[in-house]
Design an enzyme around this catalytic site. Structure first.
Site, PDB file in Angstrom:
ATOM      1  N   LEU A 183     -63.702  33.237 -56.881  1.00  0.00           N
ATOM      2  CA  LEU A 183     -64.772  33.881 -56.111  1.00  0.00           C
ATOM      3  C   LEU A 183     -64.470  35.356 -55.909  1.00  0.00           C
ATOM      4  CD1 LEU A 183     -67.321  33.497 -54.195  1.00  0.00           C
ATOM      5  CD2 LEU A 183     -65.643  33.179 -52.361  1.00  0.00           C
ATOM      6  N   CYS A 184     -65.485  36.202 -56.079  1.00  0.00           N
ATOM      7  CA  CYS A 184     -65.385  37.621 -55.721  1.00  0.00           C
ATOM      8  C   CYS A 184     -66.722  38.031 -55.090  1.00  0.00           C
ATOM      9  CB  CYS A 184     -65.011  38.484 -56.917  1.00  0.00           C
ATOM     10  SG  CYS A 184     -66.278  38.631 -58.189  1.00  0.00           S
ATOM     11  N   HIS A 185     -67.083  39.297 -55.186  1.00  0.00           N
ATOM     12  CA  HIS A 185     -68.308  39.775 -54.562  1.00  0.00           C
ATOM     13  C   HIS A 185     -69.559  39.354 -55.330  1.00  0.00           C
ATOM     14  CE1 HIS A 185     -70.796  43.374 -52.863  1.00  0.00           C
ATOM     15  NE2 HIS A 185     -71.053  42.262 -52.223  1.00  0.00           N
TER      16      HIS A 185
END
Length: 113
Positions: free
Chosen positions: A70-72
């Site tokens: 998960l990231c932005h």
């Protein structure tokens, strides 16, 4: 192989994991991003390791464990998922759309930034 999973599909992806394996969401965002918006672990363990620290901390992760990155918005997490796949992690997914999509699809209480 890297799976591409939207936040709304994450529970279904976790359900396909081998019985007895606790899925992991690997949040690769920077500490300031975690302070701005974070997900709540529900049916998975949440571990935060910034992308730039991952190679030095790779031994903290279990390659046999289903891991969703998960990231932005999904670009950094896709690079991390490819890195994990290259290092023989068995089940890796990129959470497509990142925490921004998570806010829309899974938990509107997660702030957008």
């Amino acid at each position: 192989m890297i799976d591409h999973v939207r936040p709304a599909q994450l529970s279904a992806w976790f359900a396909t994991a081998p019985e007895g394996s606790m899925p992991l969401v690997l949040d690769v965002r920077e500490p300031w991003e975690l302070q701005t918006a974070s997900v709540r672990a529900d049916g998975f363990e949440l571990v935060a390791i910034p992308m730039g620290e991952l190679s030095a901390r790779l031994a903290e992760l279990n390659p046999a464990r289903p891991t969703a990155c998960l990231c932005h918005h999904g670009a950094r997490s896709l690079r991390v998922a490819a890195f994990l796949d290259h290092h023989d992690f068995e089940r890796v997914a990129n959470i497509t759309g990142g925490i921004d999509a998570w806010s829309h699809e899974a938990d509107p209480g997660v702030p957008r930034y």
